[in-house]
Design a protein around this motif. Structure first.
Motif, PDB file in Angstrom:
ATOM      1  N   GLY A 102      -1.955  -4.556   5.365  1.00 39.58           N
ATOM      2  CA  GLY A 102      -1.551  -5.872   4.864  1.00 39.58           C
ATOM      3  C   GLY A 102      -2.107  -6.223   3.500  1.00 39.58           C
ATOM      4  O   GLY A 102      -2.086  -7.379   3.096  1.00 39.58           O
ATOM      5  N   LEU A 103      -2.579  -5.196   2.779  1.00 40.27           N
ATOM      6  CA  LEU A 103      -3.234  -5.452   1.495  1.00 40.27           C
ATOM      7  C   LEU A 103      -2.364  -5.170   0.286  1.00 40.27           C
ATOM      8  O   LEU A 103      -2.342  -5.942  -0.662  1.00 40.27           O
ATOM      9  CB  LEU A 103      -4.460  -4.534   1.382  1.00 40.27           C
ATOM     10  N   CYS A 104      -1.680  -4.033   0.302  1.00 35.51           N
ATOM     11  CA  CYS A 104      -1.146  -3.510  -0.954  1.00 35.51           C
ATOM     12  C   CYS A 104       0.270  -3.970  -1.257  1.00 35.51           C
ATOM     13  O   CYS A 104       0.708  -3.896  -2.401  1.00 35.51           O
ATOM     14  CB  CYS A 104      -1.192  -1.981  -0.938  1.00 35.51           C
ATOM     15  N   GLY A 105       1.015  -4.420  -0.275  1.00 32.70           N
ATOM     16  CA  GLY A 105       2.379  -4.886  -0.511  1.00 32.70           C
ATOM     17  C   GLY A 105       3.419  -3.779  -0.543  1.00 32.70           C
ATOM     18  O   GLY A 105       4.607  -4.044  -0.747  1.00 32.70           O
ATOM     19  N   THR A 112       4.782   3.005   3.041  1.00 32.73           N
ATOM     20  CA  THR A 112       3.513   2.332   3.298  1.00 32.73           C
ATOM     21  C   THR A 112       2.421   2.972   2.462  1.00 32.73           C
ATOM     22  O   THR A 112       2.573   4.096   1.978  1.00 32.73           O
ATOM     23  CB  THR A 112       3.089   2.441   4.778  1.00 32.73           C
ATOM     24  N   SER A 113       1.332   2.256   2.343  1.00 34.96           N
ATOM     25  CA  SER A 113       0.161   2.837   1.685  1.00 34.96           C
ATOM     26  C   SER A 113      -1.092   2.461   2.453  1.00 34.96           C
ATOM     27  O   SER A 113      -1.658   3.256   3.173  1.00 34.96           O
ATOM     28  CB  SER A 113       0.084   2.360   0.231  1.00 34.96           C
ATOM     29  N   CYS A 114      -1.522   1.179   2.372  1.00 32.27           N
ATOM     30  CA  CYS A 114      -2.802   0.802   2.995  1.00 32.27           C
ATOM     31  C   CYS A 114      -2.687   0.630   4.503  1.00 32.27           C
ATOM     32  O   CYS A 114      -3.659   0.773   5.226  1.00 32.27           O
ATOM     33  CB  CYS A 114      -3.319  -0.494   2.374  1.00 32.27           C
ATOM     34  N   ALA A 115      -1.486   0.285   4.978  1.00 27.84           N
ATOM     35  CA  ALA A 115      -1.251  -0.001   6.411  1.00 27.84           C
ATOM     36  C   ALA A 115      -2.183  -1.099   6.920  1.00 27.84           C
ATOM     37  O   ALA A 115      -2.511  -1.144   8.100  1.00 27.84           O
ATOM     38  CB  ALA A 115      -1.394   1.257   7.265  1.00 27.84           C
ATOM     39  N   CYS A 136       4.772  -2.062   1.798  1.00 25.86           N
ATOM     40  CA  CYS A 136       5.757  -2.091   2.885  1.00 25.86           C
ATOM     41  C   CYS A 136       6.573  -3.389   2.893  1.00 25.86           C
ATOM     42  O   CYS A 136       7.174  -3.731   3.916  1.00 25.86           O
ATOM     43  CB  CYS A 136       5.045  -1.918   4.223  1.00 25.86           C
ATOM     44  N   LEU A 168       5.518  -8.130   5.471  1.00 27.21           N
ATOM     45  CA  LEU A 168       4.847  -6.827   5.346  1.00 27.21           C
ATOM     46  C   LEU A 168       5.012  -6.117   6.684  1.00 27.21           C
ATOM     47  O   LEU A 168       4.463  -6.559   7.706  1.00 27.21           O
ATOM     48  CB  LEU A 168       3.368  -7.017   5.011  1.00 27.21           C
ATOM     49  N   CYS A 172       3.840  -3.532   7.963  1.00 28.65           N
ATOM     50  CA  CYS A 172       2.684  -2.918   8.621  1.00 28.65           C
ATOM     51  C   CYS A 172       1.877  -3.912   9.441  1.00 28.65           C
ATOM     52  O   CYS A 172       1.064  -3.507  10.277  1.00 28.65           O
ATOM     53  CB  CYS A 172       1.782  -2.224   7.605  1.00 28.65           C
TER      54      CYS A 172
HETATM   55  S1  FES Z   1       1.308  -0.788   3.670  1.00 29.90           S
HETATM   56 FE1  FES Z   1      -0.008  -1.997   2.446  1.00 29.90          FE
HETATM   57  S2  FES Z   1       0.604  -4.006   2.964  1.00 29.90           S
HETATM   58 FE2  FES Z   1       1.717  -2.787   4.326  1.00 29.90          FE
END
Ligand code: FES
Length: 343
Positions: free
Chosen positions: A296-299, A291-294, A301, A329, A331
């Motif tokens: 729903g933005l970065c893709g 994960t990164s943004c957690a 996950c 996604l 997250c």
């Molecule tokens: S962690 Fe970024 S979209 Fe899920």
């Protein structure tokens, strides 16, 4: 002299088999730096202004993913840049400041994201930002200065102090090159917060512009409230932030019973609540999903769903094609019934 092929003769950069080499680090302010990257093997970048990149940072023996909006312009396709602020307590950005140097290689994924002025058709735009939220604006303005210097663009960039302002000299130069670019810096410590009177003074025709807002959640809510008060048509308002909302929308209440989730790659089956995200369910089961943004933005996950249905409130981190192919996604997806997940 460096031999570089014209972009037309280069392949597009592919995040699967081509890493990024840091080629420059620029100090913007005391706590903001720009990191510039070129492909490890010759290639050029293809993206839209406002899209973001997820960097894989090797920190203390593990990979930490961090998502940053590109500050570079796609009209200059040989390199990409991110302009980042070292927030107190940040791990990824702090590592970049302390350890990332020209010559270093990183893996990355993207660019992706739908916070871009490109598909919108109002002739005039207004970019409103706070702090380092100016990065998607500078990407778009650099792009327009190369491709459409007659564009009618207003920029309002808010900072706490004078020393926090970014791209001051460059925006002054661009204002001379773009006759209809108006740039305003609002220093809150000296001038106070952006309000409707100031907005009207700095961008008198803002009601007729496509508006793009980027900054902390509280700032964006303030701008939204102002625009709603002014009667702005919110269909022409767009915003992005990688900072999680302070008061996220709670998941829909469900009195239905637990569901069964099968993680097919791990061979693990668990019982879970419908209120949990797939990411939370996986973590509780000891299964690692990156994960990164957690938010729903970065893709980052992105995970394949092999059975069942989910309720998913994302913010542009997944395309309709990916959803049609069965991806979710993790997250921001919650089970609507029993699920199979390839993780
Ligand atoms: S962690 Fe970024 S979209 Fe899920």
């Amino acid at each position: 002299m460096i031999a570089i092929l014209p972009a037309a003769r280069l392949p597009l950069w592919n995040d699967k088999d081509n890493r990024l080499r840091c080629i420059a680090v620029r100090v913007e302010t005391d706590d903001v730096r720009t990191f510039v990257f070129a492909p490890e093997t010759p290639a050029c970048f293809h993206y839209l202004p406002g899209q973001f990149l997820t960097l894989e940072l090797p920190i203390a023996g593990r990979t930490v993913l961090r998502t940053y909006t590109l500050s570079s312009s796609p009209s200059r396709p040989y390199s990409v840049s991110v302009t980042v602020k070292a927030q107190p307590g940040s791990i990824g950005t702090r590592w970049m400041f302390d350890c990332l140097r020209p010559g270093d290689l990183l893996s990355a994924s993207g660019p992706r994201g739908d916070f871009t002025y490109a598909p919108h058709h109002r002739r005039r735009a207004l970019f409103v930002s706070a702090g380092s939220g100016v990065t998607p604006s500078i990407s778009a303005i650099r792009f327009l200065s190369d491709c459409a210097p007659g564009a009618q663009v207003d920029v309002i960039t808010c900072t706490r102090t004078r020393g926090d302002r970014l791209f001051v000299d460059e925006l002054a130069v661009l204002s001379r090159q773009m006759p209809d670019l108006r740039v305003a810096f609002l220093v809150e410590a000296e001038q106070g917060r952006l309000d409707l009177a100031r907005l009207s003074a700095l961008s008198p025709d803002f009601l007729t512009r496509e508006i793009f807002c980027c900054g902390p959640g509280g700032f964006m809510r303030h701008v939204q409230d102002m625009l709603a008060t002014a009667g702005f048509d919110m269909a022409h308002y767009h915003q992005e932030s990688f900072q999680p909302d302070a008061d996220p929308v709670p998941p829909p209440a469900s009195d239905a019973g637990p569901v069964s989730v099968v993680f097919t790659a791990s061979g693990v089956t668990v019982s879970a609540s419908r209120d949990q995200t797939v990411l939370e369910i996986a973590r509780a089961a000891g299964i690692d999903i990156e994960t990164s943004c957690a938010a729903g933005l970065c893709g980052t996950c992105l995970t394949l769903k092999t059975a069942g249905n989910v309720e998913m409130r994302h913010k542009g981190g997944i395309s309709q094609d990916e959803i049609d192919e069965g991806y979710i996604l993790a997250c921001c997806a919650r089970p609507l019934g029993d699920l199979g997940i390839e993780a």
